[in-house]
Write a protein that holds these residues in place. Structure first.
Motif, PDB file in Angstrom:
ATOM      1  N   ALA B  56       1.688 -86.647  93.383  1.00  0.00           N
ATOM      2  CA  ALA B  56       0.717 -87.426  94.154  1.00  0.00           C
ATOM      3  C   ALA B  56       0.072 -88.492  93.273  1.00  0.00           C
ATOM      4  CB  ALA B  56      -0.358 -86.507  94.742  1.00  0.00           C
ATOM      5  N   ILE B  57       0.097 -88.269  91.978  1.00  0.00           N
ATOM      6  CA  ILE B  57      -0.459 -89.251  91.030  1.00  0.00           C
ATOM      7  C   ILE B  57       0.619 -90.264  90.648  1.00  0.00           C
ATOM      8  CG2 ILE B  57      -1.372 -89.569  88.680  1.00  0.00           C
ATOM      9  CD1 ILE B  57      -3.469 -88.250  90.296  1.00  0.00           C
ATOM     10  N   THR B  58       1.793 -89.762  90.294  1.00  0.00           N
ATOM     11  CA  THR B  58       2.849 -90.660  89.831  1.00  0.00           C
ATOM     12  C   THR B  58       4.215 -90.014  90.058  1.00  0.00           C
ATOM     13  OG1 THR B  58       3.859 -91.638  87.858  1.00  0.00           O
ATOM     14  CG2 THR B  58       2.433 -89.741  87.497  1.00  0.00           C
ATOM     15  N   PRO B  59       5.206 -90.812  90.456  1.00  0.00           N
ATOM     16  CA  PRO B  59       6.542 -90.241  90.666  1.00  0.00           C
ATOM     17  C   PRO B  59       7.191 -89.836  89.343  1.00  0.00           C
ATOM     18  CG  PRO B  59       6.588 -92.629  90.935  1.00  0.00           C
ATOM     19  CD  PRO B  59       5.143 -92.238  90.791  1.00  0.00           C
ATOM     20  N   ASP B  60       6.630 -90.336  88.244  1.00  0.00           N
ATOM     21  CA  ASP B  60       7.273 -90.146  86.946  1.00  0.00           C
ATOM     22  C   ASP B  60       6.249 -89.638  85.941  1.00  0.00           C
ATOM     23  OD1 ASP B  60       9.108 -90.287  84.912  1.00  0.00           O
ATOM     24  OD2 ASP B  60       8.596 -92.372  84.426  1.00  0.00           O
ATOM     25  N   PRO B  61       5.762 -88.386  86.117  1.00  0.00           N
ATOM     26  CA  PRO B  61       4.687 -87.888  85.254  1.00  0.00           C
ATOM     27  C   PRO B  61       5.138 -87.748  83.803  1.00  0.00           C
ATOM     28  CG  PRO B  61       5.431 -86.174  86.791  1.00  0.00           C
ATOM     29  CD  PRO B  61       6.198 -87.404  87.116  1.00  0.00           C
ATOM     30  N   ASP B  62       4.216 -87.975  82.899  1.00  0.00           N
ATOM     31  CA  ASP B  62       4.487 -87.798  81.476  1.00  0.00           C
ATOM     32  C   ASP B  62       4.898 -86.346  81.217  1.00  0.00           C
ATOM     33  OD1 ASP B  62       4.062 -88.754  78.582  1.00  0.00           O
ATOM     34  OD2 ASP B  62       2.869 -86.913  78.677  1.00  0.00           O
ATOM     35  N   PRO B  63       6.002 -86.119  80.513  1.00  0.00           N
ATOM     36  CA  PRO B  63       6.497 -84.737  80.332  1.00  0.00           C
ATOM     37  C   PRO B  63       5.517 -83.819  79.608  1.00  0.00           C
ATOM     38  CG  PRO B  63       8.168 -86.351  79.701  1.00  0.00           C
ATOM     39  CD  PRO B  63       6.894 -87.117  79.924  1.00  0.00           C
ATOM     40  N   ARG B  64       4.824 -84.346  78.588  1.00  0.00           N
ATOM     41  CA  ARG B  64       3.859 -83.492  77.891  1.00  0.00           C
ATOM     42  C   ARG B  64       2.758 -83.039  78.851  1.00  0.00           C
ATOM     43  NH1 ARG B  64      -1.204 -83.600  75.832  1.00  0.00           N
ATOM     44  NH2 ARG B  64      -1.619 -82.392  73.932  1.00  0.00           N
ATOM     45  N   GLU B  65       2.240 -83.965  79.634  1.00  0.00           N
ATOM     46  CA  GLU B  65       1.137 -83.631  80.530  1.00  0.00           C
ATOM     47  C   GLU B  65       1.604 -82.726  81.671  1.00  0.00           C
ATOM     48  OE1 GLU B  65      -1.794 -84.158  79.647  1.00  0.00           O
ATOM     49  OE2 GLU B  65      -1.423 -85.562  78.019  1.00  0.00           O
ATOM     50  N   LEU B  66       2.834 -82.928  82.105  1.00  0.00           N
ATOM     51  CA  LEU B  66       3.372 -82.065  83.160  1.00  0.00           C
ATOM     52  C   LEU B  66       3.430 -80.618  82.665  1.00  0.00           C
ATOM     53  CD1 LEU B  66       4.399 -82.297  86.071  1.00  0.00           C
ATOM     54  CD2 LEU B  66       6.716 -82.444  85.177  1.00  0.00           C
ATOM     55  N   ASP B  67       3.812 -80.443  81.409  1.00  0.00           N
ATOM     56  CA  ASP B  67       3.860 -79.089  80.841  1.00  0.00           C
ATOM     57  C   ASP B  67       2.471 -78.480  80.734  1.00  0.00           C
ATOM     58  OD1 ASP B  67       6.558 -79.170  80.732  1.00  0.00           O
ATOM     59  OD2 ASP B  67       6.754 -79.168  78.559  1.00  0.00           O
ATOM     60  N   VAL B  68       1.478 -79.296  80.351  1.00  0.00           N
ATOM     61  CA  VAL B  68       0.095 -78.813  80.277  1.00  0.00           C
ATOM     62  C   VAL B  68      -0.302 -78.227  81.631  1.00  0.00           C
ATOM     63  CG1 VAL B  68      -2.334 -79.554  80.130  1.00  0.00           C
ATOM     64  CG2 VAL B  68      -0.663 -80.393  78.450  1.00  0.00           C
ATOM     65  N   MET B  69       0.112 -78.925  82.691  1.00  0.00           N
ATOM     66  CA  MET B  69      -0.276 -78.539  84.033  1.00  0.00           C
ATOM     67  C   MET B  69       0.540 -77.372  84.569  1.00  0.00           C
ATOM     68  SD  MET B  69      -0.840 -81.044  87.206  1.00  0.00           S
ATOM     69  CE  MET B  69       0.803 -80.920  87.775  1.00  0.00           C
ATOM     70  N   VAL B  70       1.849 -77.503  84.486  1.00  0.00           N
ATOM     71  CA  VAL B  70       2.729 -76.502  85.098  1.00  0.00           C
ATOM     72  C   VAL B  70       2.559 -75.138  84.420  1.00  0.00           C
ATOM     73  CG1 VAL B  70       5.139 -75.864  85.402  1.00  0.00           C
ATOM     74  CG2 VAL B  70       4.380 -78.147  86.020  1.00  0.00           C
ATOM     75  N   SER B  71       2.256 -75.146  83.131  1.00  0.00           N
ATOM     76  CA  SER B  71       2.119 -73.880  82.408  1.00  0.00           C
ATOM     77  C   SER B  71       0.947 -73.042  82.908  1.00  0.00           C
ATOM     78  CB  SER B  71       1.959 -74.144  80.905  1.00  0.00           C
ATOM     79  OG  SER B  71       0.784 -74.895  80.671  1.00  0.00           O
TER      80      SER B  71
END
Lengths: 408, 408
Positions: B56-71
């Motif tokens: 919803a923020i971006t179609p291409d989320p930063d991988p480091r930040e995605l891991d922070v979130m998904v974890s």
């Protein structure tokens, strides 16, 4: 160019759209050449959702494990805000409390910050990165995740500002500043440009729930300029500063606070002997009931009346404690009243101005409002009145002490 | 008394009620005197919810930040399970990947485990605590949160079992073991008591999606006995073991795998010259299309037919690549077909048994099923047939190779 810590609460980051709006604001401050550290709360509703999950397992969740779980709320927000900034071409990096590293003691659920290592942040800021830190959390010496308790994100913001010696700590919230009193009661209430830490503490503890008290204490202790402002508008908010005692323009009274959540208990006709107060209040404290105002009238016939106030929700419990105590202290009777309200004038100006109290009493007398209790501190005068007079009392005082906004 | 690592997937921990059921199972194993380390996934649906927020923020989320979130998904589950165990009087302690500590490289979203520090776990186990570890995650040398990619919780389980030299790694899932083939196609399919790692790899890559391939490779490499079993029933599941080559009773064929997700491409009439295969497949690989089976018929008139299969979703893309390649290699024509299926016999037994292939072909011939392609490995024979024959082929082979469950 300044180093600014900005803290956004749960409502400000409550949806992807609102996170985008925060990113836009951060970008604007950053583009002006400022170094920015952002502290965020969990998206509104998320912490309650998580606690609900825990309660579905057990009514009494283990505090360490609850912190492991609840801390994920902010962890999600930091990542989303970092993504939103990067999308805008702003270099950003998120940190959990443990990563940053915010060291706390091991009091899970209500931990206290012991130290903050600013090395990582300094390195990132030198590269012009926006740093995003999860509020409300840290880690103890063993690496266990801890939380600072509800509202603790304010404290995180202030603590980071203190550690980094930031030029300002901005607390973004859903109100646009601190007002002379509640605008719902007094439409002419004005936003204060500045207020001192001491005044803010008195205002906060009296019911103006803009900032967590602990964060104000913290800011005062470390001399961090703290600004409360709206995350939805563009106003300058209210700056909370140390009292310089040099401001000749300083008004006598800064604001009027009030608290409807009070109940009064009177222990009548107890012998006026040393130790009587502790014999009454000791059992109240033992029952975990917090006492607010305490007034003991001068003795007349060798007996005295001992009066105190508690939160309304505690009145019944306090009464049942007092019924036991009454015999012990030979009290004549116990009277309770939960139809009261406390109204307080707050202002560092009153330190140097005599006559504030008498003016207050005169204003209330003119309106035929009977004062039931009086209590004073250096920068505050509180009175207890019948709750039906609350609006009348606050409006009359607001006008009498020149707090009304100039009419347009 | 054994040291057992148990891994529970998202469905097994999909609600507070299911987490309670897991806690009950863990308690039972623990009460029998075993030391237990539990690895859990995020509650089913949670990872997708989080990814949805990021998108919803971006179609291409930063991988480091995605891991922070998904974890955070697994972090919630470990706490809930720890609470559920403590409620039952079982001492338990949760760890995130970073806390335990599982060290990975810095490939966010698809990190590889580099080392596991077992000191904390050993200390907890010595105190008879149940250890609960968040699956699918770790941290790199700089303390950044990483994830192992989807399904990575299996890998976490196996890696912990290897590090702790556990007696068994149990993967709890929504199926009660590995079957001779898909029971939806062959009702007489049997659960296998044991299967070798090699067979499991062939079965998994061919569509029996019980276990993540990577975790099976990992288990094979470190010789961790791996057991797949149901988190809803009480069966013994399927034990995945090394091939001892001593088991005389070992059947020739362990199972039949099939894959409907295949499409066939034929490059007809290309000159039978060295390097022709790479000139055709090079551009396919460059286009990031994965090729499964490859067959090149013997040359007849100086030209040959070159055939390969890809995932159905890639067929159109592969066709457009081939159209350009066709001129380059002077192909006569390009033919494609997505109405095919691959059927494979798998079994370490076929190493030492001649005649498996000819028997397979005879069974299919008897059913009038035409074989379009054949490919073999040491423990597998795969054929491509028209997809309309899938059920017929699998059932006939299942019976012919004595895999049917004894009728009751």
């Amino acid at each position: 160019m300044a180093l600014i810590v900005q803290k956004y609460g749960g409502t400000s980051v409550g949806s992807p759209e609102r996170i985008e709006a925060v990113a836009e604001r951060v970008q604007r401050w950053h583009a002006q050449g400022n170094d920015i550290v952002v502290v965020v709360s969990a998206m509104s509703g998320e912490t309650n959702r998580l606690i609900g999950l825990a309660k579905a397992i057990t009514p009494d969740p283990d505090p360490r494990e609850l912190d492991v779980m609840v801390s994920t709320g902010e962890q999600v927000t930091i990542a989303l805000l970092a993504m939103a900034l990067m999308k805008r071409g702003v270099a950003a990096k998120s940190y959990t409390g443990a990563q940053v590293a915010i060291r706390t003691d091991s009091s899970f659920g209500k931990a206290r910050i012991e130290s903050i290592d600013d090395a990582r942040m300094r390195a990132d800021l030198a590269q012009r990165k926006v740093i995003i830190v999860a509020g409300f959390q840290g880690a103890d010496d063993d690496g266990n995740i801890t939380t600072l308790g509800r509202g603790g994100s304010d404290t995180t913001g202030v603590a980071l500002a203190a550690a980094l010696k930031a030029d300002e700590c901005q607390i973004y919230t859903d109100v646009d500043g601190v007002y002379t009193t509640d605008p719902r009661v007094v439409p002419q209430a004005r936003r204060l440009e500045t207020i001192t830490f001491e005044e803010m503490l008195e205002m906060a503890s009296l019911g103006s729930k803009v900032l967590q008290i602990r964060s104000v204490e913290f800011a005062g202790k470390y001399n961090v300029p703290l600004r409360v402002l709206s995350s939805f508008g563009e106003g300058g908010g209210t700056l909370i500063t140390v009292d310089t005692e040099e401001d000749m323009e300083k008004p006598v009274i800064s604001g009027i606070a009030f608290n409807r959540d009070e109940a009064k208990l009177i222990v009548r006709g107890v012998p006026d002997t040393p130790g009587i107060a502790s014999r009454i209040l000791g059992p109240i404290g033992d029952a975990n009931i917090e006492v607010d105002m305490i007034v003991q009238n001068v003795s007349a016939d060798g007996t005295t009346d001992f009066t105190f106030t508690v939160a309304r929700g505690d009145m019944k419990k306090a009464l049942s404690v007092l019924e036991k105590v009454a015999q012990d202290v030979s009290a004549r009777e116990i009277i309770s009243d939960d139809k009261i309200t406390k109204v307080s004038l707050v202002g560092v100006g009153m330190r140097s101005h005599a006559g504030v109290a008498s003016k207050m009493f005169a204003v209330l007398a003119k309106e035929n409002i009977n004062i039931q209790m009086i209590s004073t501190s250096e920068i505050k005068i509180s009175v207890v009145v019948d709750e039906k007079y609350l609006e009348l009392a606050v409006r009359a005082l607001h006008t009498a002490f020149d707090l009304d906004a100039p009419s347009a």
